[in-house]
Design an enzyme around this catalytic site. Sequence first.
Site, short mmCIF file in Angstrom:
data_model
loop_
_atom_site.label_atom_id
_atom_site.label_comp_id
_atom_site.label_asym_id
_atom_site.label_seq_id
_atom_site.Cartn_x
_atom_site.Cartn_y
_atom_site.Cartn_z
CE LYS A 176 4.15 7.59 5.33
NZ LYS A 176 3.64 8.47 4.15
CB THR B 11 -2.38 13.47 4.41
OG1 THR B 11 -2.74 12.52 3.52
CG2 THR B 11 -1.07 13.51 4.89
CG ASP C 2 3.45 10.82 -3.00
OD1 ASP C 2 3.23 10.83 -1.68
OD2 ASP C 2 4.32 11.56 -3.27
CE LYS D 140 -3.78 2.17 0.18
NZ LYS D 140 -3.35 2.97 -0.89
CE LYS E 122 4.87 7.23 -2.31
NZ LYS E 122 4.10 7.76 -1.13
CB SER F 100 -5.49 4.81 1.84
OG SER F 100 -5.30 5.82 1.09
CD GLN G 261 3.44 4.76 2.10
OE1 GLN G 261 3.90 5.64 1.45
NE2 GLN G 261 2.34 4.99 2.93
CG ASN H 117 -4.47 16.21 -0.51
OD1 ASN H 117 -3.93 15.32 0.36
ND2 ASN H 117 -5.68 16.21 -0.68
P1 NDP Z 1 0.69 17.79 -4.06
O1 NDP Z 1 1.01 17.30 -5.60
O2 NDP Z 1 -0.70 17.87 -3.97
O3 NDP Z 1 1.28 19.07 -3.69
C1 NDP Z 1 2.55 19.17 -3.53
C2 NDP Z 1 2.96 20.62 -3.24
O4 NDP Z 1 4.53 20.49 -2.89
C3 NDP Z 1 2.79 21.74 -4.14
O5 NDP Z 1 2.50 22.71 -3.63
C4 NDP Z 1 4.13 21.53 -4.98
O6 NDP Z 1 4.37 22.86 -5.74
C5 NDP Z 1 5.15 21.48 -3.61
N1 NDP Z 1 6.53 20.67 -4.27
C6 NDP Z 1 6.54 19.69 -4.87
N2 NDP Z 1 7.92 19.48 -5.23
C7 NDP Z 1 8.52 20.51 -4.79
C8 NDP Z 1 9.89 20.96 -4.70
N3 NDP Z 1 10.87 19.93 -5.37
N4 NDP Z 1 10.14 21.94 -4.18
C9 NDP Z 1 9.33 22.78 -3.63
N5 NDP Z 1 7.93 22.52 -3.56
C10 NDP Z 1 7.53 21.33 -4.04
O7 NDP Z 1 1.14 16.79 -3.25
P2 NDP Z 1 0.91 16.22 -1.86
O8 NDP Z 1 0.43 17.46 -0.97
O9 NDP Z 1 -0.09 15.04 -1.95
O10 NDP Z 1 2.07 15.63 -1.26
C11 NDP Z 1 3.05 16.43 -0.44
C12 NDP Z 1 3.96 15.63 0.38
O11 NDP Z 1 3.18 15.00 1.27
C13 NDP Z 1 4.69 14.72 -0.30
O12 NDP Z 1 6.04 14.51 0.52
C14 NDP Z 1 4.05 13.41 -0.28
O13 NDP Z 1 4.99 12.49 -0.25
C15 NDP Z 1 3.55 13.74 0.98
N6 NDP Z 1 2.43 12.66 1.52
C16 NDP Z 1 1.15 12.65 0.78
C17 NDP Z 1 0.11 12.03 1.35
C18 NDP Z 1 -1.11 12.33 0.53
O14 NDP Z 1 -1.91 11.39 1.06
N7 NDP Z 1 -1.47 12.88 -0.70
C19 NDP Z 1 0.12 11.10 2.45
C20 NDP Z 1 1.39 11.26 3.23
C21 NDP Z 1 2.28 12.07 2.61
P3 NDP Z 1 4.58 22.76 -7.32
O15 NDP Z 1 3.00 23.00 -7.55
O16 NDP Z 1 5.08 24.32 -7.53
O17 NDP Z 1 5.13 21.67 -7.63
O1 2IT Z 2 2.90 8.96 1.62
C1 2IT Z 2 1.90 8.48 1.65
O2 2IT Z 2 1.48 7.69 2.78
C2 2IT Z 2 0.88 8.45 0.79
N1 2IT Z 2 1.09 9.21 -0.45
C3 2IT Z 2 -0.59 7.95 0.96
C4 2IT Z 2 -0.63 6.40 0.40
C5 2IT Z 2 -1.85 5.77 0.44
O3 2IT Z 2 -1.84 4.60 0.12
O4 2IT Z 2 -2.81 6.50 0.77
#
Ligand code: NDP
Ligand code: 2IT
Length: 444
Positions: free
Chosen positions: A113, A208, A165, A89, A125, A376, A110, A239
């Site tokens: 976590k 998240t 992600d 997952k 992943k 999830s 992961q 997100n």
């Molecule tokens: P999104 O794609 O929704 O948003 C990502 C955000 O981070 C955007 O604002 C983006 O800016 C910025 N970003 C991405 N890459 C970079 C970079 N290299 N430098 C600066 N800013 C950056 O992703 P999520 O919100 O889903 O994910 C954000 C983080 O959270 C990641 O590390 C992900 O692995 C982690 N995560 C996500 C989960 C989920 O459920 N979605 C669960 C647990 C962890 P821009 O638009 O300019 O690229």
């Molecule tokens: O980093 C993470 O935990 C995620 N991007 C979510 C993974 C999931 O299966 O919901």
Amino acid sequence: MPYIDDCIQMVLERNPGEAEFHQAVTEVLRSLEPVIGRHPEYEKAGLLERLTEPERQIVFRVPWVDDEGRVRVNRGFRVQFNSAIGPYKGGLRFHPTVNLGIIKFLGFEQIFKNSLTGLPIGGGKGGSDFDPKGKSEGEIMRFCQSFMTELYRHIGADNDVPAGDIGVGAREIGYMYGQYKRIRNVYEGVLTGKGLTYGGSLGRKEATGYGLVYFLDEMVKARGRSIKGASVVISGSGNVAIYAAEKAVQLGGRVVAMSDSNGYIYDPEGIRLDTVKQLKEVERKRIREYTAVHPKAEYHEGSWKIWQVPCDIALPCATQNELDGVSAEALINNGCWAVAEGANMPSTPEAVDLFLGKGILFAPGKAANAGGVAVSALEMSQNSMRYSWTFEEVDAKLKEIMTNIYKRASQAAKEYGLEGNLVAGANIAGFLKVADAMMSQGVV
Ligand code: NDP
Ligand code: 2IT
């Protein structure tokens, strides 16, 4: 400890050039020293050697045709890291920086976590070096369909369940789900983060970010402090960042800065989330556009400079290694007293050492951002039951799960003589369940 030193050395030699994977493995294995000390049987069982080698790694070609009729080729990945406690997952990331080392670091994190959530999910992943920025709807759909046309043969509701992600949200999940269903001719919960009309769970979108703040709340309460009245800086505007901001505000915090990969906005009166949601979720625009709607707010180029904004609480919610030692010092010197990671591994090892050394309340990502994958797993349960819970039911379960993760991590830290160190506590607590399952299942 020689066993741990040897294992780290082996991982570095066997996986050349994968800096983020090395970083994640080194942190986890170092923090397991007290556990390995108490469990010599793990060395005989080659447990750490097995834990650091993915069960399966799939790398594939993703050809698609752009709007000009040109053929484009991206690379797709799925790393099925560990299935000791449940089906693989973990999310899919679409970003130009994606490579095998990035996916392996994320898949490795992961494992622990997912174990911490207390739910039966293994670690995996995937993703692609595809860049969704600037692509048309049609291009996004064709890419997602091509990606799933290979991935479908490796996944399944009882085998491996991807989700979103970076760069993968409800839109991409929808296109991939449609293609999976079409090829396999089965209607099953093979992906999570689905839309609400076709099997998605209420509360997954928020999970998240909300979970991060529930965890933060537990951590600060234990130190007799409160989110109420605190100023909060949140990197990213995706997100995780958006729903972390929403919950922080609900609990009385004031979010003063948010960012994207180009720069950050600063609004001392508190960032208007309705504007951020409209810009990011609906219009898919840059964060700098915020100042066009709210002229009193400031925009500054350079996303890393967000850590120079004075705040009580910092929530890095963008990407790995976005907060380095220099930024950590700036935060500490400006009076920041709590940091909780919404992103995966956003703080560099130097930053983590500074936070822990200075007694800053620090919540590591693999504990604090586990709410997304936890919901999830709840989506998987609802799909199996062919039933859905209300938002309130899911949110209550999420809150309980985050509270339990906090308890598990702080308890484990205490038990191993590292009270208050949630980095070690989360690694140890996550590891113990997986280790026990692996020991029970023999050499596999
Ligand atoms: P999104 O794609 O929704 O948003 C990502 C955000 O981070 C955007 O604002 C983006 O800016 C910025 N970003 C991405 N890459 C970079 C970079 N290299 N430098 C600066 N800013 C950056 O992703 P999520 O919100 O889903 O994910 C954000 C983080 O959270 C990641 O590390 C992900 O692995 C982690 N995560 C996500 C989960 C989920 O459920 N979605 C669960 C647990 C962890 P821009 O638009 O300019 O690229
Ligand atoms: O980093 C993470 O935990 C995620 N991007 C979510 C993974 C999931 O299966 O919901």
